[in-house]
Design an enzyme around this catalytic site. Sequence first.
Site, mmCIF file in Angstrom:
data_model
loop_
_atom_site.group_PDB
_atom_site.id
_atom_site.type_symbol
_atom_site.label_atom_id
_atom_site.label_comp_id
_atom_site.label_asym_id
_atom_site.label_seq_id
_atom_site.Cartn_x
_atom_site.Cartn_y
_atom_site.Cartn_z
ATOM 1 N N ASN A 245 7.059 0.527 3.127
ATOM 2 C CA ASN A 245 5.972 -0.876 2.383
ATOM 3 C C ASN A 245 6.854 -1.805 2.018
ATOM 4 O O ASN A 245 8.543 -1.713 2.166
ATOM 5 C CB ASN A 245 6.181 0.576 0.572
ATOM 6 C CG ASN A 245 5.442 -0.444 -0.241
ATOM 7 O OD1 ASN A 245 6.462 -1.703 -1.700
ATOM 8 N ND2 ASN A 245 4.673 -0.712 -1.128
ATOM 9 N N ASP A 246 6.242 -3.257 1.727
ATOM 10 C CA ASP A 246 7.184 -4.246 2.002
ATOM 11 C C ASP A 246 8.178 -4.243 0.649
ATOM 12 O O ASP A 246 9.010 -5.021 0.781
ATOM 13 C CB ASP A 246 5.934 -5.247 1.898
ATOM 14 C CG ASP A 246 5.149 -4.911 0.816
ATOM 15 O OD1 ASP A 246 4.689 -4.891 -0.124
ATOM 16 O OD2 ASP A 246 3.618 -6.273 0.316
ATOM 17 N N GLY B 189 0.870 -0.699 0.073
ATOM 18 C CA GLY B 189 0.089 0.253 0.124
ATOM 19 C C GLY B 189 1.214 1.513 -0.108
ATOM 20 O O GLY B 189 2.215 1.166 -0.260
ATOM 21 N N GLU C 185 5.239 2.265 -7.151
ATOM 22 C CA GLU C 185 3.854 2.270 -7.304
ATOM 23 C C GLU C 185 4.351 1.771 -8.851
ATOM 24 O O GLU C 185 2.845 2.751 -8.911
ATOM 25 C CB GLU C 185 3.105 3.614 -6.963
ATOM 26 C CG GLU C 185 2.869 3.986 -5.296
ATOM 27 C CD GLU C 185 1.904 2.174 -5.143
ATOM 28 O OE1 GLU C 185 2.196 1.330 -5.427
ATOM 29 O OE2 GLU C 185 2.297 2.088 -3.902
ATOM 30 N N CYS D 141 -7.255 0.459 -7.524
ATOM 31 C CA CYS D 141 -7.401 1.596 -6.786
ATOM 32 C C CYS D 141 -8.473 3.017 -7.504
ATOM 33 O O CYS D 141 -8.297 3.628 -7.185
ATOM 34 C CB CYS D 141 -6.434 2.274 -7.826
ATOM 35 S SG CYS D 141 -5.371 2.397 -9.203
#
Length: 406
Positions: free
Chosen positions: A199-200, A161, A249, A264
Amino acid sequence: MTTTEPPTRTGSGDPRAGGSREHHLSALFETVLTRGPLSRRDVARSTGLSPALVTKLVRPMLHHGYLVEQDPEGGVPGRPQIPLAIDPDRHYAVGLKLMNSEIVGVVVDLQAQVQSSHRLKFDDHSLAGGLAAIEETTRVLLDRCPVPDGRLLGVGIGLGGHVNGPAGVLHRSPFFDWREVPLRQLVSERLGLPVVIENDVNTLAVAEQWFGAGSAFPSFLVVTVGTGIGCALVLDGRLWHGASGIAGEFGHVIVAPDGPECHCGKRGCLESVAGDEAIVRAVADAGGPRITRVSQVATLAHAGDPVARRAFTQAGAALGRAIATLLNLVNPPLLILSGEGLAASDLFIDALREEVERSAFSTAARDCTLLVRPQPDENWARGAAATMLRHGVLSSLRTLTDAAAG
């Protein structure tokens, strides 16, 4: 894409171009961590720092136990060189990877070696449920691997995310209905420990930077494929976040303006064209069998089903075109492809590579090594722990060095 000779790593930014004490400390610490034991002379050569500055920075790190000296090197001309190494017991950290219905956690030492691990299934996706699962996982990990007082730096958390790590805020998550959550503060208050969130995909990049393929490169990219499509950028030794954590992203770059709707709210995002759901939908749209999981499409494709094979090929080609754009923009020497979607990489990797070669500008594809590298969930958690180590250690070292300088 061709294999290139790993360049000299210069740590967090290029010290030869100046830089802050924090950058110099980061360069020194990460160089000894990833390439040590190293003598002071070799640290200076590897980082580009002057020998005098290395000696100055090393002094408080030795005094406070972050580094240890080993026996002098034998058979080396001139003055014997004393190797420096990280003391793995100086600090520990917890790392957590949050997924849709599971948390994977680890405890690591200062060399990011895993001391204990734990997986917890949970189905309460409310914020309260998520916080409770985080707390339970952390408690189990620390019960299994008790850490001496004063040695635990804190907890690193990686999740998908829009994560603004520096601000400690989760703006939105694709797996949980969480919006504008001050997650760092909430978890820290609940655990009574320092916390970093990230963020992962960024935590996976930290894992690669510290103890993976990225350790030999000052700049590289990580692209992950599966349920979502993500990207992390390490540029001149630094993980690039952007203004608010949105950098990377990649899955929400619009590649087909009239394409399918993405979760999204936009249309034609790369994720909606090349992610797992897109592959399943492509089979249904082509009149194939009614299935719900990408693993079922892979089974059909491996059995020779032309519709299923075409769905993977189309996804691979779309991903390859998007990756070519990344190579044109950043011109990295290394791109690591990872994520759960690699379980079926044999079905799309050729189409991906062909499209990268076709669409990249000039020598951008040839300049870059594409490394297909599946990673276990524990390595993502290990990267989250390494993120906490980096934050905590550099904060401590900066204070020690400032005190010494004063």
